[in-house]
Design a protein around this motif. Structure first.
Motif, PDB file in Angstrom:
ATOM      1  N   MET A   1      -7.320   4.504   5.723  1.00  0.00           N
ATOM      2  CA  MET A   1      -6.795   5.886   5.672  1.00  0.00           C
ATOM      3  C   MET A   1      -7.067   6.473   6.909  1.00  0.00           C
ATOM      4  O   MET A   1      -6.404   7.186   7.496  1.00  0.00           O
ATOM      5  CB  MET A   1      -7.386   6.454   4.392  1.00  0.00           C
TER       6      MET A   1
ATOM      7  N   GLU B   1      -4.841   7.316  -1.122  1.00  0.00           N
ATOM      8  CA  GLU B   1      -4.188   5.957  -1.304  1.00  0.00           C
ATOM      9  C   GLU B   1      -3.981   5.964  -2.854  1.00  0.00           C
ATOM     10  O   GLU B   1      -4.766   6.512  -3.750  1.00  0.00           O
ATOM     11  CB  GLU B   1      -5.255   4.563  -1.159  1.00  0.00           C
TER      12      GLU B   1
ATOM     13  N   GLN C   1       0.992  -1.454  -0.185  1.00  0.00           N
ATOM     14  CA  GLN C   1       0.019  -0.003   0.098  1.00  0.00           C
ATOM     15  C   GLN C   1       0.949   1.190   0.098  1.00  0.00           C
ATOM     16  O   GLN C   1       1.936   1.200   0.760  1.00  0.00           O
ATOM     17  CB  GLN C   1      -1.025  -0.115   1.248  1.00  0.00           C
ATOM     18  N   ARG C   2       0.501   2.182  -0.695  1.00  0.00           N
ATOM     19  CA  ARG C   2       1.037   3.612  -0.792  1.00  0.00           C
ATOM     20  C   ARG C   2      -0.126   4.402  -0.422  1.00  0.00           C
ATOM     21  O   ARG C   2      -0.977   4.651  -0.994  1.00  0.00           O
ATOM     22  CB  ARG C   2       1.780   3.899  -2.054  1.00  0.00           C
ATOM     23  N   LEU C   3       0.440   5.448   0.619  1.00  0.00           N
ATOM     24  CA  LEU C   3      -0.462   6.461   0.916  1.00  0.00           C
ATOM     25  C   LEU C   3       0.290   8.021   0.884  1.00  0.00           C
ATOM     26  O   LEU C   3       1.343   7.988   1.366  1.00  0.00           O
ATOM     27  CB  LEU C   3      -0.977   6.316   2.529  1.00  0.00           C
TER      28      LEU C   3
ATOM     29  N   PRO D   1      -2.178  -3.284   4.397  1.00  0.00           N
ATOM     30  CA  PRO D   1      -3.061  -2.511   4.176  1.00  0.00           C
ATOM     31  C   PRO D   1      -3.583  -1.721   5.530  1.00  0.00           C
ATOM     32  O   PRO D   1      -4.140  -2.549   6.512  1.00  0.00           O
ATOM     33  CB  PRO D   1      -4.132  -3.055   3.392  1.00  0.00           C
TER      34      PRO D   1
END
Length: 887
Positions: free
Chosen positions: A737, A759, A663-665, A734
């Motif tokens: 958010m 995200e 996951q990239r936030l 994950p």
């Protein structure tokens, strides 16, 4: 007239975050709720003081007391000191921003003989008279000192302090606070308060004592003790957790004390004598404190502290337990200088992590004979075994501490240092392996009060000759870096450290002549000149020359002569045969300026141990062998506490960085208020610690030095505020958010607000690579009056022009001209504000901000304004509104 402190802490001073007082775990108690208000004032720059363990422990303990408040202050940098003097603004405490003279009591740490000049600098900056005599009139705080130097011999500094706290402060300082609280409520005057404080064991009030002709000190009044007791406390590791600075400090890690006191009995070592008895901390308390401390602070490194860490028998078990518990968090363990004879595979296995730290041993002397004289208790075989173990475990560079000028030392002993290092290198070599390198520090022995060698003297000419001899010997040895301590400063340390009360005028005059920060390399020449002049002006240069010549032995009675003043040579013979005896009527019986300080060590035992040194006789470590009868153990000081070690846990394996990205936030955040004065590098370190504290599953990079995958898009100028910063996080699991955002908000300071979290696709480019422009609001002042119409006209002229040439220096040092107009996309006037002196406008602009370095900085807008207007402009504030990302 004084200026508000906040106006002085600006981006134009070096590391302004030093003075914010907003660190993680700093305590902010309401001023009006406290009866007694303390300031712990560390007389060094912030990076040194804020990471000092004693400073942190006492700060936490005092703030845990009801009705007591403790703030902090540090020696300001030269730039802020100059600002304070120019604006007539007194020195302040960092949290409350109140002037130091508003507090009830100021405590200074005095741990270095020449450090008192920094204390005088701080008092002067605070507008507080320097001596207790000058403070009898007026409402000034009580000024006291603690620390090793203050405990060992407070006499050279007696004029400056209302009282001195001797020994450990954990129990002593709260007792002082209670007495002050009762005295304040009773309306006691300064002298009455000090008389009450003098009844507390461990409190020495110099004004109630006088120095007599032989230099000894005796009570002036009947109701103070003849000898003042050093206080002893049991370490409490939980109080070590606190103060996580935003700026990088000299010890940028969690530090937990595992053992206080050392009973090895090295005859030159003052800390070993002044901290007896030895007291182990229970292993489970150490483990609990480390685990809680790492969670609370977010540090990625911790250190276990003791005068001799490897004498803490539970060290391998504690280290392995923590290494196992924090296995997945990339944590590093470091240790200070340790006993090479106890260094084994168990200790080697717990050190370091993915970042193997340095390793330091202190053999002290190059020959077995000298190590026996100083009671080091170290054989050549043990030295080799420890060094070889380190080398076999992967250390290719080791730091070694040696000392020259020790009693009984011959040239053969000096050369023995080089021979020992060369021998260790020969024994640690094999094909296909890098040779073992050493970083050597060769210090000059300076005699310390309360040690068996306190009566010794060494001439500076001998130090010079021995340093030259060592340099010659090491020319033939490769892979060795030599560091020598400055001979001049060593002589000054000796002169002041073994001095009496008459040296107060020398300390003060040295400060007036510019002495300060004397332990810093770049200050040595200035410090030496100031101290030399101060000594000469005091008429004591004849005595200092005795130190330089190695002839000033404090056990000889002084006379008032000058050039004709002579003493016998040092009593230690120069030959290798040390079997001489000291007669009972020797001058060793003469009173010393520090005899009224009861450290627990029997002075007769020191004399006997000196005799043992002359015979090169070893005294065993009484923590593990029989009692040495030094006099410490008993009701007043307690006894040695040695805890049997638990079983060393099975090793759970090394940290393996989790490089799996699921996951990239992307987070939009701001920098407001005080946090605008925190640098970009400090911000990166803050986000790392926030993720650790929050327990969020951040991914790591691979390689030998894995780092968390956290990427702040673009550096913001120091002092600029922002509402549009971006940081990317890559996670191994994950996370919702809103949950992620909640964790960040809880752990970040309030001046770093979180605006949005989204995200991204894992393959999306990083924000740092996608930036194309940035939007700013800048506050600009014109020197002279200007109407809104004029501001608008200037903006239109800028928009109408095709080019503004700007000379730019490339990274390679070459000069090139760039067109700033190509980098300006939007420019508009937001508002104006006119005064009689000038006209101020807020401008909004959007300019280039690309990862290849093509950008438009706020000061370049001023450059364009000055060209079209023909006026001079000042930039008073910068705010970045947003970063513009490409598709």
């Amino acid at each position: 007239m004084a200026v508000a402190v906040e106006k002085l802490i600006t981006s134009d001073i070096l590391k302004p975050a030093r003075y914010l007082g907003n660190e993680r775990l700093a305590v902010h108690k309401p001023w009006e709720t406290a009866t007694i208000r303390w300031v712990l004032t560390y007389p060094e720059v912030y990076e040194v003081g804020s990471s000092n363990l004693g400073h942190i422990i006492l700060y936490n303990i005092l703030n845990a007391q009801p009705r007591q408040l403790c703030d902090r202050a540090y020696l300001p940098g030269p730039d802020l000191s100059a600002k304070l003097r120019q604006t007539n603004t007194p020195l302040f405490a960092v949290e409350s921003k109140r002037w130091l003279r508003e507090f009830d009591i100021l405590g200074f740490s005095l741990s270095y003989e020449l450090g008192a000049t920094n204390i005088l600098e701080m008092l002067d900056l605070a507008g507080i008279p320097l001596t207790w005599q000058e403070r009898t009139q007026g409402n000034y705080p009580l000024i006291f000192a603690g620390g090793q130097t203050a405990t060992s011999n407070p006499e050279p500094y007696a004029d400056f302090f209302d009282f001195v706290a001797l020994g450990d402060g954990e129990e002593l300082l709260p007792e002082i606070g209670l007495v002050l609280e009762e005295g304040k409520q009773a309306g006691f005057n300064r002298k009455q308060l000090l008389l009450d404080l003098a009844q507390i064991p461990g409190v020495y009030v110099p004004q109630f004592y006088q120095m007599v002709e032989d230099g000894s000190v005796h009570p002036l009044v009947s109701d103070v003790p003849k000898r003042i007791l050093r206080r002893v406390a049991i370490p409490i590791p939980a109080y070590s957790i606190g103060l996580v600075p935003y700026v990088e400090t000299v010890h940028d890690r969690l530090t937990i004390e595992i053992r206080r006191g050392c009973t090895r009995g090295c005859r030159f070592c003052q800390p070993g004598m002044l901290t007896r008895p030895a007291r182990d901390v229970a292993p489970e308390k150490v483990v609990e404190a480390i685990e809680a401390g790492m969670r609370a602070t977010g540090y990625n490194e911790f250190s276990l502290l003791s005068l001799s860490c490897s004498d803490y028998l539970s060290l391998p078990a504690v280290g392995m337990e923590i290494k196992n518990r924090l296995k997945n968090e990339n944590i590093t363990l470091s240790l200070p200088s340790q006993r090479v004879d106890r260094f084994d595979e168990n200790i080697a296995n717990i050190l370091g992590g993915t970042r193997q730290g340095g390793l330091t041993f202190a053999p002290e002397a190059g020959t077995q004979r000298m190590r026996d004289i100083v009671n080091k208790g170290l054989t050549n075989e043990e030295l080799l075994r420890g060094v070889k173990t380190a080398w076999e475990k992967g250390w290719d560079k080791i730091k070694l501490y040696f000392m020259i000028g020790l009693p009984g030392e011959t040239d053969a002993d000096v050369v023995g240092i080089a021979e020992t290092v060369s021998w260790l290198q020969r024994e640690c070599q094999t094909k296909g392996r890098r040779p073992l390198n050493f970083n050597l520090t060769i210090s000059n022995f300076t005699p310390k009060p309360h040690t068996p060698f306190q009566w010794h003297s060494v001439s500076t000419s001998e130090f010079e000759r021995k340093q030259k001899l060592l340099r010659q010997e090491f020319r033939r040895i490769k892979g060795v870096k030599l560091n020598f301590t400055d001979i001049r400063i060593s002589a000054m340390e000796d002169f002041i450290g073994r001095g009496d009360r008459s040296l107060g005028k020398v300390v003060r005059r040295a400060w007036e002549l510019g002495a300060g920060m004397d332990s810093w390399y770049e200050s040595v020449d200035k410090a030496f000149a100031a101290w030399g002049s101060a000594i000469a002006e005091a008429g004591l240069d004849w005595k200092y020359r005795q130190v330089e010549k190695g002839k000033w032995n404090l056990f000889h009675k002084e006379n008032t002569g000058r050039e004709e003043h002579t003493d016998t040579e040092s009593y230690i013979p120069a030959s290798p045969h040390l079997s001489v005896s000291l007669s009972p009527d020797t001058a060793l019986d003469t009173s010393l300026p520090w005899d009224h300080i009861d450290t627990g060590i029997d002075k007769n035992w020191l004399k006997q141990d000196l005799q043992r040194a002359l015979e090169a006789a070893i005294v065993p470590d009484c923590s593990f062998d029989g009692c040495s009868h030094c006099g410490v153990c008993g009701v007043d000081f307690g006894h040695n506490i040695v805890i049997e070690p638990p079983t060393v846990p099975k090793f759970a394996g090394e940290f393996v960085p989790n490089t799996n990205k699921v996951q990239r936030l992307r987070v939009w955040f701001g920098k407001q208020g005080d946090m605008a004065l925190v640098s970009h590098l400090d911000l990166l370190r803050l986000f790392d610690r926030v993720m650790r504290r929050a327990g969020l599953p951040v991914a790591f990079t691979g390689g030998f030095h894995p780092t968390p995958r956290i990427s702040v898009a673009n550096a913001l100028a120091l002092g600029a505020t922002s509402r549009g910063e971006i940081v990317d996080f890559e996670l191994t699991q994950p996370v919702d958010m809103e949950t992620f955002r909640g964790h960040l908000v809880r752990e970040l300071p309030t001046d770093i607000p979180i605006y949005n979290v989204v995200e991204l696709d894992l393959k999306a480019p990083a924000a740092s690579q996608a930036i194309v422009a940035a939007e700013y609001l800048i506050t600009v002042s014109a020197i002279g009056a200007a109407t809104p119409a004029q501001w608008q006209n200037w903006i239109e002229q800028i928009q109408a022009k095709d080019e503004f040439r700007w000379e730019q220096i490339t990274k390679s040092g070459k000069s090139q001209l760039v067109n700033l107009r190509d980098r300006l996309f939007e420019l508009e006037l937001v508002t104006t504000n006119d005064t009689q002196a000038d006209s101020t406008a807020i401008l909004r602009y959007v300019g280039s901000c690309r990862p290849d370095g093509v950008l438009l900085r706020p000061e370049q807008i001023l450059f364009m304004l000055e060209i079209v207007a023909g006026l001079e402009f000042n930039l008073s504030h910068i705010q970045r509104n947003r970063l513009v990302l490409g598709i």
